[in-house]
Design an enzyme around this catalytic site. Structure first.
Site, PDB file in Angstrom:
ATOM      1  N   GLU A 177     -11.053  -3.800 -13.914  1.00  0.00           N
ATOM      2  CA  GLU A 177     -11.183  -5.065 -14.635  1.00  0.00           C
ATOM      3  C   GLU A 177     -12.457  -5.800 -14.270  1.00  0.00           C
ATOM      4  OE1 GLU A 177      -6.486  -5.945 -15.379  1.00  0.00           O
ATOM      5  OE2 GLU A 177      -7.428  -6.939 -13.706  1.00  0.00           O
ATOM      6  N   CYS A 228     -18.034 -11.064 -13.285  1.00  0.00           N
ATOM      7  CA  CYS A 228     -17.374 -10.601 -12.060  1.00  0.00           C
ATOM      8  C   CYS A 228     -17.089  -9.111 -12.236  1.00  0.00           C
ATOM      9  CB  CYS A 228     -16.092 -11.409 -11.865  1.00  0.00           C
ATOM     10  SG  CYS A 228     -15.125 -10.855 -10.466  1.00  0.00           S
ATOM     11  N   CYS A 256      -8.364  -0.762  -3.695  1.00  0.00           N
ATOM     12  CA  CYS A 256      -9.129  -1.134  -2.498  1.00  0.00           C
ATOM     13  C   CYS A 256      -8.378  -0.643  -1.274  1.00  0.00           C
ATOM     14  CB  CYS A 256      -9.301  -2.651  -2.431  1.00  0.00           C
ATOM     15  SG  CYS A 256     -10.277  -3.176  -0.988  1.00  0.00           S
ATOM     16  N   CYS A 273      -5.838  -6.249   2.446  1.00  0.00           N
ATOM     17  CA  CYS A 273      -5.606  -7.667   2.752  1.00  0.00           C
ATOM     18  C   CYS A 273      -4.267  -8.068   2.124  1.00  0.00           C
ATOM     19  CB  CYS A 273      -6.736  -8.533   2.200  1.00  0.00           C
ATOM     20  SG  CYS A 273      -8.346  -8.000   2.814  1.00  0.00           S
ATOM     21  N   CYS A 311      -3.920 -10.199  -1.251  1.00  0.00           N
ATOM     22  CA  CYS A 311      -4.718  -9.781  -2.406  1.00  0.00           C
ATOM     23  C   CYS A 311      -3.971  -8.739  -3.241  1.00  0.00           C
ATOM     24  CB  CYS A 311      -6.042  -9.211  -1.909  1.00  0.00           C
ATOM     25  SG  CYS A 311      -7.028  -8.458  -3.200  1.00  0.00           S
ATOM     26  N   GLY A 355     -11.885  -4.024  -5.541  1.00  0.00           N
ATOM     27  CA  GLY A 355     -12.588  -3.156  -4.602  1.00  0.00           C
ATOM     28  C   GLY A 355     -13.453  -3.870  -3.592  1.00  0.00           C
ATOM     29  N   SER A 395     -15.752 -12.822   2.897  1.00  0.00           N
ATOM     30  CA  SER A 395     -14.389 -13.337   2.777  1.00  0.00           C
ATOM     31  C   SER A 395     -13.882 -13.573   4.186  1.00  0.00           C
ATOM     32  CB  SER A 395     -13.500 -12.309   2.069  1.00  0.00           C
ATOM     33  OG  SER A 395     -13.969 -12.107   0.776  1.00  0.00           O
ATOM     34  N   LEU A 396     -13.968 -14.808   4.624  1.00  0.00           N
ATOM     35  CA  LEU A 396     -13.610 -15.106   6.006  1.00  0.00           C
ATOM     36  C   LEU A 396     -12.089 -15.252   6.126  1.00  0.00           C
ATOM     37  CD1 LEU A 396     -14.970 -15.478   8.755  1.00  0.00           C
ATOM     38  CD2 LEU A 396     -14.847 -17.936   8.379  1.00  0.00           C
ATOM     39  N   ASN A 397     -11.570 -16.237   5.453  1.00  0.00           N
ATOM     40  CA  ASN A 397     -10.115 -16.361   5.265  1.00  0.00           C
ATOM     41  C   ASN A 397      -9.287 -16.508   6.540  1.00  0.00           C
ATOM     42  OD1 ASN A 397     -10.928 -15.856   2.671  1.00  0.00           O
ATOM     43  ND2 ASN A 397     -10.103 -13.794   2.582  1.00  0.00           N
ATOM     44  N   ASN A 408      -4.535 -17.964  -5.232  1.00  0.00           N
ATOM     45  CA  ASN A 408      -4.038 -17.701  -6.590  1.00  0.00           C
ATOM     46  C   ASN A 408      -2.757 -16.898  -6.464  1.00  0.00           C
ATOM     47  OD1 ASN A 408      -6.275 -18.786  -8.072  1.00  0.00           O
ATOM     48  ND2 ASN A 408      -7.446 -16.985  -7.442  1.00  0.00           N
ATOM     49  N   CYS A 461      -9.622 -14.538  -8.722  1.00  0.00           N
ATOM     50  CA  CYS A 461      -9.786 -13.739  -7.504  1.00  0.00           C
ATOM     51  C   CYS A 461      -8.454 -13.200  -7.014  1.00  0.00           C
ATOM     52  CB  CYS A 461     -10.329 -14.597  -6.370  1.00  0.00           C
ATOM     53  SG  CYS A 461     -11.800 -15.455  -6.796  1.00  0.00           S
TER      54      CYS A 461
HETATM   55  N1  SAH Z   1     -13.452  -6.988  -1.498  1.00  0.00           N
HETATM   56  C1  SAH Z   1     -14.354  -8.050  -1.594  1.00  0.00           C
HETATM   57  C2  SAH Z   1     -14.552  -8.566  -2.995  1.00  0.00           C
HETATM   58  C3  SAH Z   1     -13.353  -8.681  -3.871  1.00  0.00           C
HETATM   59  S1  SAH Z   1     -12.190  -9.926  -3.432  1.00  0.00           S
HETATM   60  C4  SAH Z   1     -13.960  -9.173  -0.661  1.00  0.00           C
HETATM   61  O1  SAH Z   1     -12.868  -9.153  -0.128  1.00  0.00           O
HETATM   62  O2  SAH Z   1     -14.782 -10.062  -0.450  1.00  0.00           O
HETATM   63  C5  SAH Z   1     -13.016 -11.397  -3.944  1.00  0.00           C
HETATM   64  C6  SAH Z   1     -12.535 -12.668  -3.300  1.00  0.00           C
HETATM   65  O3  SAH Z   1     -11.209 -12.971  -3.723  1.00  0.00           O
HETATM   66  C7  SAH Z   1     -12.476 -12.595  -1.781  1.00  0.00           C
HETATM   67  O4  SAH Z   1     -13.114 -13.710  -1.226  1.00  0.00           O
HETATM   68  C8  SAH Z   1     -10.990 -12.651  -1.475  1.00  0.00           C
HETATM   69  O5  SAH Z   1     -10.756 -13.248  -0.226  1.00  0.00           O
HETATM   70  C9  SAH Z   1     -10.469 -13.463  -2.624  1.00  0.00           C
HETATM   71  N2  SAH Z   1      -9.055 -13.293  -2.903  1.00  0.00           N
HETATM   72  C10 SAH Z   1      -8.344 -12.157  -2.848  1.00  0.00           C
HETATM   73  N3  SAH Z   1      -7.056 -12.402  -3.200  1.00  0.00           N
HETATM   74  C11 SAH Z   1      -6.968 -13.713  -3.489  1.00  0.00           C
HETATM   75  C12 SAH Z   1      -5.908 -14.558  -3.953  1.00  0.00           C
HETATM   76  N4  SAH Z   1      -4.711 -14.087  -4.210  1.00  0.00           N
HETATM   77  N5  SAH Z   1      -6.194 -15.864  -4.141  1.00  0.00           N
HETATM   78  C13 SAH Z   1      -7.441 -16.344  -3.928  1.00  0.00           C
HETATM   79  N6  SAH Z   1      -8.464 -15.590  -3.537  1.00  0.00           N
HETATM   80  C14 SAH Z   1      -8.244 -14.288  -3.316  1.00  0.00           C
HETATM   81 FE1  SF4 Z   2      -9.978  -5.454  -0.890  1.00  0.00          FE
HETATM   82 FE2  SF4 Z   2     -11.305  -7.767  -1.047  1.00  0.00          FE
HETATM   83 FE3  SF4 Z   2      -8.737  -7.595  -1.819  1.00  0.00          FE
HETATM   84 FE4  SF4 Z   2      -9.337  -7.442   0.774  1.00  0.00          FE
HETATM   85  S1  SF4 Z   2      -9.674  -9.236  -0.551  1.00  0.00           S
HETATM   86  S2  SF4 Z   2      -7.919  -6.095  -0.325  1.00  0.00           S
HETATM   87  S3  SF4 Z   2     -11.252  -6.357   0.699  1.00  0.00           S
HETATM   88  S4  SF4 Z   2     -10.452  -6.576  -2.753  1.00  0.00           S
END
Ligand code: SAH
Ligand code: SF4
Length: 365
Positions: free
Chosen positions: A110, A123, A130, A134, A137, A180, A235-237, A311, A354
């Site tokens: 997508e 995007c 992936c 995480c 995600c 990914g 993506s620190l989180n 999200n 995201c």
């Molecule tokens: N794999 C890469 C890029 C794809 S994810 C990465 O992790 O950076 C893109 C962004 O979406 C990342 O910053 C991730 O932390 C965020 N993300 C993933 N799942 C999410 C969710 N459910 N709600 C909000 N942001 C999310």
């Molecule tokens: Fe992969 Fe990025 Fe999702 Fe983590 S946040 S599972 S690295 S797509």
């Protein structure tokens, strides 16, 4: 010299019978690869093919009218021209559109088209699924299926710009924030970036491309060595190893110290920043102690912070913090003199935001 006035090459002769060997897809090949694939085709012809593919975004050989008819017919027989195909599009109230692309092997990924005043942001996905797992995600729950090729990455740009009749000259921003982990497929992602930034193609400036990573330190170190490289987003989180390791398994390999060391060493040009993406998960990453630690982490290098309220997606078990907590968190960071924005994810009503990009069955747990 007018290329048409140059002597005809063997390739300008009528097409012979179809060869038995499998046809190579030219969508995604570099100039050098095109020359190698088409022996006997003069370099200026290969350059015309390159322009047709990446600047004009042509999708059939019939469009390549700058080539001789004989050459076009020969290409039609001997090589393939196949970009990923948009098979489903869902538009959101905010103007963004999520597209599903079918790849040559039938897999789906997508991408999201987001129109803004004066620019368009796309995007992009870098992998089917992936491997990083995480926990918050949706894509991470799929597991990894395979890497995308350079052509499949560029093809998302080609297909989305064509679909939306992109106006020539309107700037395009690219963000690798779809499905990914781009650093886990760095060679193909960088090959795609080379095609997308090429002056004879879309000529997208590298500063308009952002690669978002969960923090693969070897990938960050490798990216630092490229002369022309995209901007970096992390993506620190999480602000403590204990919590970050729980939601992002990558932290068990490269913890916050290893990550910050790599970021401090990353060459950042004047006026450039490393973006720190920070997903706010209610009760997990949204405490004011987190805000304090996030500020301390961000101060180690030129950075800006992008807060992303979680999200929701089916079965995740996480929640978005209340609005006043998001505001308080944001205000605290601004008060410390750092640049912060809150990403109100676009396309949320169509699951294009995201972490909501998921295409195949969830990985069984
Ligand atoms: N794999 C890469 C890029 C794809 S994810 C990465 O992790 O950076 C893109 C962004 O979406 C990342 O910053 C991730 O932390 C965020 N993300 C993933 N799942 C999410 C969710 N459910 N709600 C909000 N942001 C999310
Ligand atoms: Fe992969 Fe990025 Fe999702 Fe983590 S946040 S599972 S690295 S797509």
């Amino acid at each position: 010299m007018n290329p048409e006035s140059q002597p005809a090459s063997a390739w300008d002769n009528p097409a012979p019978e179809a060869p038995a060997r499998p046809r190579v897809n030219v969508a995604g090949l570099s100039k050098t690869q095109l020359v190698e694939l088409l022996p006997g085709v003069p370099a200026y012809r290969a350059a015309q093919i390159f322009e047709g593919l990446y600047k004009h975004r042509w999708t059939t050989w019939d469009s390549f009218t700058s080539l001789s008819k004989a050459l076009r017919e020969r290409l039609q027989v001997e090589v393939e021209l196949a970009w990923p195909e948009i098979v489903e599009s869902v538009s959101s109230e905010d103007g963004s559109t999520k597209h599903a692309f079918r790849l040559a092997d039938g897999k789906l990924v997508e991408g999201v088209h987001m129109p803004y005043a004066g620019r368009t942001t796309l995007c992009l996905s870098s992998q089917v699924g992936c491997a990083m797992g995480c926990t918050f995600c949706a894509t991470g729950q799929m597991g990894i299926v395979r890497n995308l090729t350079a052509g499949e990455i560029v093809g998302q740009v080609v297909a989305m710009l064509n679909k939306h009749d992109h106006a020539e000259g309107l700037p395009v921003n690219l963000v690798f924030m779809g499905m990914g982990e781009p650093m886990h497929n760095l060679d193909h992602v960088m090959a795609a970036c080379a095609l997308l930034t090429d002056p004879a193609g879309q000529a997208i400036p590298p500063r308009r491309i952002t690669m978002s990573t969960c923090g693969l330190v070897t990938g960050i170190e490798k990216l630092a060595r490229f002369r022309k490289r995209p901007r970096l987003a992390i993506s620190l989180n999480g602000t403590t190893d204990r919590y970050r390791s729980q939601i992002m398994p990558v932290n068990r390999v490269w913890n916050l110290l290893a990550l910050s060391n790599a970021l401090r060493a990353f060459p950042v040009e004047k006026g450039e920043h490393i973006t720190l993406e920070y997903v706010l998960l209610k009760g997990i990453t949204d405490s004011m102690d987190d805000a304090r630690r996030l500020v301390a982490f961000a101060r180690q290098f030129p950075s800006k912070i992008n807060l992303i309220p979680f999200n929701a997606h089916e079965g995740s078990g996480f929640h978005e913090p209340a609005e006043d907590r998001i505001e308080e968190f944001c205000k605290f960071i601004t008060g410390k003199g750092l640049t912060v924005s809150v990403r109100r994810s676009r396309g949320q009503d169509v699951a294009g935001a995201c972490g909501q990009l998921v295409r195949e069955g969830r990985k069984k747990t």
